[in-house]
Design a protein around this motif. Structure first.
Motif, PDB file in Angstrom:
ATOM      1  N   LEU A  14      -4.508  -0.471   7.836  1.00  0.00           N
ATOM      2  CA  LEU A  14      -4.597  -0.162   6.407  1.00  0.00           C
ATOM      3  C   LEU A  14      -5.566   0.980   6.133  1.00  0.00           C
ATOM      4  O   LEU A  14      -5.395   1.731   5.169  1.00  0.00           O
ATOM      5  CB  LEU A  14      -5.023  -1.402   5.621  1.00  0.00           C
ATOM      6  CG  LEU A  14      -3.956  -2.489   5.488  1.00  0.00           C
ATOM      7  CD1 LEU A  14      -4.587  -3.833   5.151  1.00  0.00           C
ATOM      8  CD2 LEU A  14      -2.932  -2.098   4.422  1.00  0.00           C
ATOM      9  N   GLN A  50       0.830  -1.198   0.000  1.00  0.00           N
ATOM     10  CA  GLN A  50       0.000   0.000   0.000  1.00  0.00           C
ATOM     11  C   GLN A  50       0.870   1.255   0.000  1.00  0.00           C
ATOM     12  O   GLN A  50       0.539   2.246  -0.657  1.00  0.00           O
ATOM     13  CB  GLN A  50      -0.950   0.009   1.197  1.00  0.00           C
ATOM     14  CG  GLN A  50      -1.854   1.229   1.229  1.00  0.00           C
ATOM     15  CD  GLN A  50      -3.153   0.974   1.959  1.00  0.00           C
ATOM     16  OE1 GLN A  50      -3.999   0.224   1.497  1.00  0.00           O
ATOM     17  NE2 GLN A  50      -3.329   1.609   3.096  1.00  0.00           N
ATOM     18  N   HIS A 110      -9.697  -1.357   1.649  1.00  0.00           N
ATOM     19  CA  HIS A 110      -9.685  -2.604   2.427  1.00  0.00           C
ATOM     20  C   HIS A 110     -11.082  -3.203   2.314  1.00  0.00           C
ATOM     21  O   HIS A 110     -12.054  -2.570   2.693  1.00  0.00           O
ATOM     22  CB  HIS A 110      -9.323  -2.303   3.879  1.00  0.00           C
ATOM     23  CG  HIS A 110      -8.770  -3.472   4.618  1.00  0.00           C
ATOM     24  ND1 HIS A 110      -8.381  -3.401   5.945  1.00  0.00           N
ATOM     25  CD2 HIS A 110      -8.542  -4.761   4.243  1.00  0.00           C
ATOM     26  CE1 HIS A 110      -7.926  -4.582   6.333  1.00  0.00           C
ATOM     27  NE2 HIS A 110      -8.025  -5.426   5.319  1.00  0.00           N
TER      28      HIS A 110
END
Length: 400
Positions: free
Chosen positions: A131, A111, A142
């Motif tokens: 995340l 990411q 996500h």
């Protein structure tokens, strides 16, 4: 004056469809990057790749007349290997988006690279809520589940059923820490107590010393903050120690249909777990799962169904944008509702978290199973707004 022959050449040079001119390299290319040979090979693995290809086929194989390509690679659960593959895909192989990304350390690394390269990543395989928290990205999403949703489901439910003292066996990396921390919060918020924890390396084969500590703690619930073969092996060895027979309960905090199948109902019966998808939920899920079974010989878990959903939604966003340009596609991903075989009434928060219902499951006894892959009793549906952290409370710096 331009000659007739030269005019034909010039016209030929601009005769491509207008849509193709809006797409880099005249194609849309998606990479499925995950573990295909290690402890999470059944968890996602090549089956997620098949689900991605199904999404492309169901979409029609093209978007705005431009072909769609799916590639895959095995990151071996190593962030450095995953990072190298991601950079190669972005820099030299014209990959537009990377998805699946089993293992939290891998997902966080990729990411970061995706944000640097201004490319989209959609995580379905990794769990850490970082995340869409402190490590969120304007191009990161996500999709299938996260540690918070698992903690709300399994942790909260078991305390309410009397499992008010816990001991954790925790995988020694970001995913395990996050899952233990968040489940502990829900246990204590419901009036329970955490008596202790022990950490084990990824892909441990001998759990005896860890299980003895858990057994001697006297905790009513042993929370397995791990996944894949790690969880399956711990459950098998717990049976050898007579832990469940002695009155303690095993809570698999991240366990899916694939691992239940590998373990078998005899060993897995009675486990409580949380998933974001079950193939036998309704007629639509059963029809799609049959198509998946016909090409793979197995029923899908939430990772594989989630990957199908992520790829399909990405293609819908590209189609709406009329381009694979990252900013335009990311905008659509944030704004478009998610309505497919995986998610009903799904929505994407400002932090990139796709919010959808989760399901609290109990693994059936062998005598309760009526057919192959009939493994779960759905104990409760957890609304998405309860399962996931509100974007404004997630710690994501992008959320105002």
């Amino acid at each position: 004056m331009i000659s007739r022959a030269l005019a034909v050449v010039l016209l030929a040079g601009v005769s491509f469809p207008a849509a193709a001119q809006q797409f880099s390299d005249n194609k849309v290319k998606i990479g499925i990057l995950n573990d295909q040979s290690g402890v999470y090979a059944d968890f996602g693995g090549k089956w997620s790749y098949e689900a991605a290809k199904m999404a492309v086929e169901d979409f029609g194989g093209k978007v705005k007349g431009v072909p769609i390509e799916v590639v895959t690679a095995d990151h071996q659960n190593k962030a450095d290997i995953a990072s190298n593959i991601a950079r190669q895909w972005y820099d030299t192989e014209q990959v537009d988006a990377i998805m699946e990304l089993t293992t939290s350390s891998v997902a966080l690394a990729v990411q970061g690279i995706s944000q640097e390269k201004k490319k989209i990543d959609i995580v379905t395989g990794a769990a850490t809520s970082d995340l869409t928290g402190k490590s969120c990205s304007p191009y990161g999403f996500h999709w299938a589940y996260d540690t918070h949703a698992l903690a709300v489901g399994t942790g909260g439910a078991l305390v309410q059923q009397g499992g008010d003292t816990w001991f954790f066996l925790t995988a020694d990396y970001a995913f395990g820490y996050s899952l233990e921390e968040q489940t502990s919060k829900f246990v204590t918020s419901k009036g329970g107590k955490v008596l202790g924890s022990v950490r084990h390396p990824l892909a441990t084969t001998d759990y005896s010393s860890f299980l003895l500590q858990a057994q001697s703690s006297g905790a009513k619930v042993i929370g397995l903050a791990n996944a894949g073969l790690d969880t399956a092996n711990a459950i098998k060895q717990a049976a050898e120690f007579g832990i469940v027979a002695g009155g303690q309960r095993m809570a698999a905090l991240l366990f899916t249909l694939a691992e239940v199948h590998g373990l078998g109902l005899e060993a897995a019966q009675g486990l409580t777990l949380t998933e974001g998808f079950y193939w036998d939920r309704d007629d639509q899920s059963r029809a799609w799962a049959k198509k998946f079974f016909d090409r793979t010989g197995r029923m899908p878990n939430m990772i594989q169904a989630g990957t199908y959903s992520a790829v399909l939604q990405y293609l819908k966003a590209v189609d709406k944008a009329g381009t694979d340009e990252t900013e335009a596609v990311a905008k659509n991903l944030h704004e478009m509702p998610v309505e497919d075989v995986f998610a009903r009434g799904g929505k994407v928060g400002a932090n990139g978290r796709m919010i959808h219902d989760m399901y609290l499951m109990e693994v059936k006894k062998p005598s309760e199973s009526k057919q192959p892959w009939d493994y779960y009793k759905v104990l409760a549906t957890i609304p998405g707004d309860e399962a996931y952290i509100k974007p404004a409370e997630s710690g994501c710096p992008l959320v105002k």
